[in-house]
Design an enzyme around this catalytic site. Structure first.
Site, short mmCIF file in Angstrom:
data_model
loop_
_atom_site.label_atom_id
_atom_site.label_comp_id
_atom_site.label_asym_id
_atom_site.label_seq_id
_atom_site.Cartn_x
_atom_site.Cartn_y
_atom_site.Cartn_z
CG ASN A 111 -1.82 -0.84 1.53
OD1 ASN A 111 -2.23 -1.48 0.52
ND2 ASN A 111 -2.56 -1.20 2.57
N GLY A 113 1.88 -6.23 26.55
CA GLY A 113 3.53 -7.34 25.54
C GLY A 113 2.44 -8.20 24.77
CB THR A 156 0.68 3.29 11.16
OG1 THR A 156 0.33 4.05 11.59
CG2 THR A 156 1.19 2.30 10.37
CG ASP A 210 2.55 -4.70 9.82
OD1 ASP A 210 1.74 -5.60 10.10
OD2 ASP A 210 1.92 -3.69 9.44
N GLY A 245 5.78 6.82 10.89
CA GLY A 245 5.60 5.75 9.29
C GLY A 245 5.62 4.44 9.38
CB SER A 300 8.44 3.30 11.94
OG SER A 300 7.77 1.94 11.69
O1 RIB Z 1 -0.58 -2.61 9.64
C1 RIB Z 1 0.06 -1.14 9.68
C2 RIB Z 1 -0.23 -1.60 7.57
O2 RIB Z 1 -1.86 -1.51 7.76
C3 RIB Z 1 -0.07 0.24 7.26
O3 RIB Z 1 0.98 0.69 6.34
C4 RIB Z 1 -1.09 0.04 6.36
O4 RIB Z 1 -1.14 0.72 4.61
C5 RIB Z 1 -2.24 -0.83 6.43
O5 RIB Z 1 -2.12 -1.97 5.60
#
Ligand code: RIB
Length: 296
Positions: free
Chosen positions: A10, A219, A242, A246, A281, A285
């Site tokens: 994205n 946690g 954000t 991930d 970001g 990040s």
């Molecule tokens: O987990 C964060 C992500 O969720 C962002 O980068 C956004 O694009 C969504 O997919």
């Protein structure tokens, strides 16, 4: 061993705001930044930062994908399995507040345009011992899981963002399920504040799956067979959450696949997520392995 992330890419439009815009309100934002994101792209970059040979598969728009491809390539992620399609790439509209909270609106775009043929072409390059990492921002996930399993791949699933579709996924085929309390609550059918009950229910219903439940400021907790391990967060000043999840997923799996024990993988993942939260970001990040090793 090769790692394949089959997932979203994205362009994140990140608006700094005083507060999330309310129904019926028109509000000026304070600043706009464009970042590369998508849970798939973020996890690919995090995995590559752990030193693993990482391939990204998915789809982008032919006309607006340069930034996404270049960012993955700069991070050392293989991009030859990303298809270029008619129409726009996926994007996200993200509001971030001074407290570092965010709200995310997704437009799937090319992420939702995968065909069975695309899937078969990619998976033909992977097999026994390779690892597939999935999130919930592309189409055909059950098909990808079924085909990957039949090829002997290990499956890591981060069923995010949660929607009804995650309830019909073949979760018994998943080797590592990494999810937050909302997703855990949806899959287990248990109120999301009771993480111990969610974990126990998931461990019981998915006995072959290692479960990692992330708990935000509380946690994370890992459970498999008779082993349960908890990990606290590393406190930092929150700038932007954000991609923290991930980053956690990428570093946890990266650490495990490098051969670390669960306790060490949880520590590395929590440190990496803390560093990500302290920066703006999504993919921008995500720290390097060395930064995480040096973080106390
Ligand atoms: O987990 C964060 C992500 O969720 C962002 O980068 C956004 O694009 C969504 O997919």
């Amino acid at each position: 061993m090769k790692v394949l992330v089959f997932g979203s890419l994205n362009v994140d439009h990140v608006y700094q705001v005083d507060h999330f815009v309310q129904p019926g309100e028109t509000m000026a934002s304070l600043k706009l930044n464009l970042f590369c994101g998508g849970k798939g792209l973020n996890q690919s970059i995090a995995l590559a930062r752990t030193g693993l040979e990482t391939y990204h598969a998915g789809a982008v728009g032919a006309g607006d994908s340069d930034m996404l491809m270049e960012t993955l390539e700069a991070a050392g992620v293989h991009t030859e399995y990303i298809r270029k399609k008619e129409g726009p790439s996926g994007h996200a509209i993200i509001q971030t507040t001074p407290e570092g909270e965010n709200s995310i609106l997704l437009y799937g775009g090319a992420n939702q345009s995968l065909t069975r043929e695309d899937v078969e072409l990619v998976l033909g390059h992977f097999g026994e011992g390779d690892v597939l990492v999935l999130q919930n921002e592309i189409n055909l996930i059950p098909y990808i899981m079924e085909k990957a399993k039949s090829r002997g791949m290990k499956i890591v699933l981060n069923p995010s963002p949660a929607d009804e579709s995650i309830l019909s996924l073949p979760l018994g085929a998943v080797d590592y399920l990494i999810l937050n309390e909302v997703e855990g609550g949806a899959i287990s059918g248990i109120a999301e504040s009771d993480d111990e009950k969610i974990l126990q229910k998931l461990m019981k219903s998915l006995p072959d799956t290692r479960i990692v439940l992330t708990l935000g400021k509380r946690g994370a907790v890992y459970g498999y067979e008779d082993m349960v391990r908890r990990q606290a967060i590393y406190p930092v000043k929150t700038v932007d959450t954000t991609a923290a999840g991930d980053t956690f997923t990428g570093f946890f799996m990266g650490s495990i696949l490098r051969g670390d024990c669960v306790e060490e993988a949880l520590r590395m993942a929590s440190k990496a997520a803390a560093l990500a939260v302290s920066r703006s970001g999504a993919s921008a990040s995500i720290p390097t392995w060395r930064e995480v090793e040096e973080f106390e």
